[in-house]
Structure formats: structure tokens, C-alpha cells
Scaffold this active site. Structure first.
Site, PDB file in Angstrom:
ATOM      1  N   ASP A  20      -6.317   1.624  -3.664  1.00  0.00           N
ATOM      2  CA  ASP A  20      -7.578   1.460  -2.929  1.00  0.00           C
ATOM      3  C   ASP A  20      -7.888   2.653  -2.032  1.00  0.00           C
ATOM      4  OD1 ASP A  20      -5.735   1.037  -0.879  1.00  0.00           O
ATOM      5  OD2 ASP A  20      -6.693  -0.789  -0.130  1.00  0.00           O
TER       6      ASP A  20
ATOM      7  N   ASP B 185      -1.490   0.712  -4.158  1.00  0.00           N
ATOM      8  CA  ASP B 185      -2.321  -0.337  -4.748  1.00  0.00           C
ATOM      9  C   ASP B 185      -3.696   0.158  -5.173  1.00  0.00           C
ATOM     10  OD1 ASP B 185      -3.056  -0.134  -1.977  1.00  0.00           O
ATOM     11  OD2 ASP B 185      -4.039  -2.081  -2.111  1.00  0.00           O
TER      12      ASP B 185
ATOM     13  N   ASP C 118      -2.989   5.690  -3.545  1.00  0.00           N
ATOM     14  CA  ASP C 118      -1.828   5.069  -2.916  1.00  0.00           C
ATOM     15  C   ASP C 118      -1.282   3.983  -3.840  1.00  0.00           C
ATOM     16  OD1 ASP C 118      -3.934   3.323  -2.669  1.00  0.00           O
ATOM     17  OD2 ASP C 118      -3.369   2.626  -0.679  1.00  0.00           O
TER      18      ASP C 118
ATOM     19  N   SER D 175       0.834  -1.206   0.000  1.00  0.00           N
ATOM     20  CA  SER D 175       0.000   0.000   0.000  1.00  0.00           C
ATOM     21  C   SER D 175       0.868   1.255   0.000  1.00  0.00           C
ATOM     22  CB  SER D 175      -0.963  -0.037   1.185  1.00  0.00           C
ATOM     23  OG  SER D 175      -1.881   1.008   1.141  1.00  0.00           O
TER      24      SER D 175
END
Length: 474
Positions: A244, A242, A240, A99
Site C-alpha cells: 500500500d 503489504d 512495502d 507492513s
């Protein structure tokens, strides 16, 4: 290795080796033993752009193949895209990502065929990993080749988001996309152009850059403000690592808080019940036309809260975190388009909801943000803060009212406290300060609310200084 608020986390070097195969094996065994999957079933694997992610994904693929699963390679893509494809295929998933944390660390997010694993699953996987580790788990990479379904996975997610707004809904807006190293960067450009926006991508990086949308660094804000000014942008969007957690900045390059994005998106959806952690702004209850349920920090707790709301008969249930990630427990119909429930964090829906509001109102985002009249909130963290020290600090603050009063004496008087997750203290002037160790990194976080930006900034600085001072003498 440790499960936190967002999957398993550890050092990249450890995960590139035996550790990732160990936990993937534990995950696979948990699926088999719980009846959630059987040998021969598909498991999807995705990853972010960290240098370590391909090796970790390959190890997981090898380990799960040895258990008899058929692995599908979904490539580099946003976590919500992988999760959606998993729900569509009724397949378990594994996302290799850390992340927003630095590149020397990485992680793995696990999904059952019906969605994110919960805390009970985490405990079972951890226990199984310990058992097979103790039994002398040995692993040698075999470089298994998995079927590539990355294009199909991305197309499904694009189609989901391409029907949320009406055609040309963003026509007339000039929107910057801060691309850095997020796996959402190309999909963001494609979607915004699909809705008629004039898109200005910038600062694409082939080196991983950690961007925390809940505590945007001064360096990142300076970049956003420079590009907003130079390109005369109406907004800047990003995510961010990834994809999400959304990042949305107004026309000046100033980021909007994630919980405001969640509030706007919940209203956009017409949600009746909203689940959000205690760290989200305290003004949400008064600002929205929906019931609010508060939880601990982390998507597993938000998902649990949403499931409880559905079980009690609630309809149109959504959730969001203070970082802006939006989750849906119910199907929603927008513009005649059915948006399937996606109970995992998503950055795309909040971005589209906020930009469409700006386009429909023909107002700058700064004015829209101000119109909600939320208490001014701020948050930051002390990085590389030893977990042992944060544990001792929280134990000290909880030990007695005298300890807490003494700790906060230079800041203000305690009026009320909440211990749902960390310690959230309301002071005598109605300002709020919240101390909470990160659930997945060696960080100590501080959240504040106050009447003005200056007061919030001063309170945040004072809170961080108190943490540093205590750690320095203990």
C-alpha cells in the site's frame, strides 16, 4: 497489542496465539453490535508473506466463523486489492500484515463493509477486546476452511489498474521491479508488461524483508543503484510488505520521496482538493493546482479529512501520505475509465502516474523530480526506541519554550512550531525539523526540510543525535 497509524500491531509470537483470535472476535462483535454486519455475512481475509501471517489469518478465520460469519480467503495480495474487493462485495475485511516493520512483529488491518475503520471503531474494538479478555476468553484453533476467492480478488484489482493509462503507455521504458517479499511483486510485473514496458524483476525473496518506503535504508538504496546501473534502467519500482506504499527510484536508483509521488498523482488525477499529513513536504501547496488540507499522520486522519471535504461540497477529492500511499474519496475518470473511489492507501496508482509522466515527457525521472523545486526533505528513525522514552522526550519538549530552545540550541533558533502531530519546528533559517514518535512501533522519527541536500542531511543527522543524547541522559 496496540492500534497505531496503520492498524493493530504486536509481536508475531503473541498474534500467532490467542491475541489474534481475541481481536478478531472483538472486531466481529463490533460489526454485529453496530449494525455494520449481521451473522451470515461474508468477511474477507488477506495476508502478507511474513512467516507468522498464515497462522494469524487462520486464527482470525476460526474466531469470526464462531460468531456466525462466512469467511472468504483472499490469499496473499496487496491491501488495496483486498479493500477494493471488500467494497465491491460490501463485505468487511481483515488484512494480516505488519507492513514495513520487522518480521518479529505483525499486525491486523480492519475494514468495515464501507472501508477502513476509524478511530472510534478502534476504540470500540479495543474496549470489547478488554472486556472479553477480562471475562476469560478461551481459544483453541479449529482450522476452519474458508472459500478461496484469491484469483477473483486479484483479477478485479488488475482490471482497475489496467485501464488507467492508454495502451502501450510505458512502451520504450525499461523498468526494474525490486520484488523482495512484497505481495505487490507479481501484480507490478504484470501491469508494467501490460502497458508495454520492458520489465526486469530482481531480488525476489522467500524470507520476509522489511522495506520502509518513507525511510529507505542505505543498504536498499545501494541495491537499487547497483541494479539501475547494471541493467540500464529508466526507473525501479517496489512497495512495502503489504503493497500500500510505493517505492519509485529514478534512473540512478535514487528513491523519489513519497510526497512527491503523491503530488504527481494528485495532478495526474486532476484532483481539486488534496488531504495530506503535516509530515508531507511544505512546498506542496505552491506546487499543485488544488486546495490542500493538512492532518495528523495516519490514514484514518487523512480519510476523515477527505470525508469532511466531501461533506462541505468539494469534488474530486484525493489524499496521500508522506510514504506515497494514495487514497481517493471521489470517483475519477481517466482515459474514459472510471476509477472507483478507494479510500485506503494504494501503491499502484502513484507508480503508474509517475512512470506515465516520464514516458510522456520523455525525460528521466531525476529531471522530473527536480522540476517541482520542492524543499529538499529527508527522514529517518531510531529503531527499538522505547515508547516510554519517546513519550518523556515529547513531554519535555512541549513543557516550555526554554526546554525546546535548549534542546535545539546546537542546531538552530526556533522561529515557529506546529503541534498537529509531534512537534514540527521552523528554524530561523526557514529550515524545518519535526520530531514524532511512531504511532505503531517502538521508533522515534525525525523529518527535516532544508534548501540543499547537504543541509537536509546534516540537519537530519543533528536531530537524530540530539534525540540519542537526550535519551542517554534521561
Amino acid at each position: 497489542m496496540k492500534f497505531g497509524t496503520s492498524g493493530l500491531r504486536g509481536l508475531s509470537e503473541d498474534l500467532k496465539g490467542r491475541a489474534s483470535a481475541l481481536y478478531a472476535t472483538a472486531f466481529g462483535r463490533h460489526l454485529l453490535e453496530s449494525g455494520l454486519a449481521k451473522r451470515g455475512d461474508h468477511i474477507l481475509v488477506g495476508r502478507d508473506f511474513r512467516d507468522s501471517s498464515p497462522d494469524i489469518a487462520a486464527n482470525c478465520t476460526d474466531a469470526l466463523t464462531r460468531l456466525g460469519f462466512r469467511l472468504i480467503d483472499c490469499g496473499t495480495l496487496p491491501t488495496p486489492a483486498l479493500a477494493l474487493y471488500g467494497l465491491e462485495q460490501k463485505a468487511a475485511c481483515l488484512m494480516v500484515t505488519g507492513s514495513h516493520i520487522p518480521a518479529d512483529r505483525n499486525g491486523i488491518k480492519f475494514y468495515r463493509p464501507d472501508g477502513e475503520i476509524d478511530k472510534a471503531d478502534e476504540a470500540a474494538i479495543t474496549g470489547t477486546a478488554a472486556e472479553i479478555d477480562h471475562a476469560g476468553f478461551a481459544f483453541t484453533p479449529s482450522h476452519t476452511k474458508a472459500d478461496d476467492k484469491s484469483a477473483e480478488c486479484r483479477a478485479l484489482f488488475f482490471d482497475r489498474n489496467a485501464g488507467v493509462l492508454h495502451a502501450d503507455a510505458l512502451s520504450g521504458l525499461t523498468i526494474g521491479v525490486y520484488q523482495h517479499s512484497t505481495v505487490a511483486r507479481d501484480l507490478l510485473v504484470d501491469l508494467l508488461e501490460h502497458y508495454g514496458a520492458d520489465v526486469v524483476p530482481f531480488e525476489r525473496s522467500e524470507t520476509f524483508i522489511p522495506v520502509d518506503t518513507e525511510a529507505v535504508s542505505d543498504e536498499t538504496i545501494a541495491k537499487l543503484r547497483k541494479h539501475a546501473r547494471q541493467s540500464k534502467l529508466d526507473a525501479i519500482v517496489s512497495a512495502d510488505g503489504d503493497g500500500d506504499r510505493p517505492l519509485v527510484s529514478d534512473e540512478t536508483g535514487t528513491p523519489l520521496r513519497g510526497d512527491l509521488l503523491g503530488l504527481i498523482t494528485s495532478s495526474f488525477l486532476g484532483a481539486k482538493t488534496v488531504v495530506t499529513p503535516v509530515t508531507s513536504n511544505s512546498g506542496i501547496e505552491a506546487a499543485g493546482h488544488f486546495g490542500v488540507i493538512r492532518t495528523r499522520v495516519g490514514s484514518p486522519f487523512v480519510i476523515s479529512g477527505m470525508e469532511e471535504a466531501l461533506a462541505s461540497g468539494e469534488e474530486r477529492v484525493a489524499g496521500f501520505e508522506a510514504n506515497g500511499g494514495l487514497l481517493t474519496a471521489s470517483d475519477f475518470v481517466i482515459e474514459g475509465h472510471t476509477l472507483r473511489a478507494l479510500p485506503t492507501r494504494d501503491c499502484f496508482l502513484p507508480i503508474l502516474a509517475v512512470l506515465s509522466l516520464a514516458a510522456s515527457r520523455k525525460q528521466p525521472l531525476s529531471a522530473i523530480a527536480a522540476s517541482y523545486h520542492l524543499p529538499v526533505a529527508a527522514a529517518d528513525r531510531l529503531e527499538n526506541f522505547p515508547v516510554e522514552t519517546s513519550t518523556r522526550l515529547m513531554a519535555y519538549l512541549r513543557e516550555s519554550a526554554d526546554n525546546l530552545a535548549a534542546f535545539l540550541q546546537p542546531i538552530g533558533e526556533v522561529a515557529d512550531t506546529s503541534d498537529i502531530d509531534g512537534l514540527r519546528i521552523t528554524l530561523s533559517d526557514n529550515s524545518v525539523i519535526h520530531f514524532r514518535p511512531s504511532g505503531n512501533a517502538p521508533e522515534m522519527r525525525c523529518y527535516v526540510e532544508a534548501e540543499t541536500e547537504t543541509a537536509a542531511a546534516n540537519l537530519l543527522q543533528a536531530g537524530l543525535e540530539r534525540i540519542r543524547a537526550w535519551a542517554g541522559t534521561h
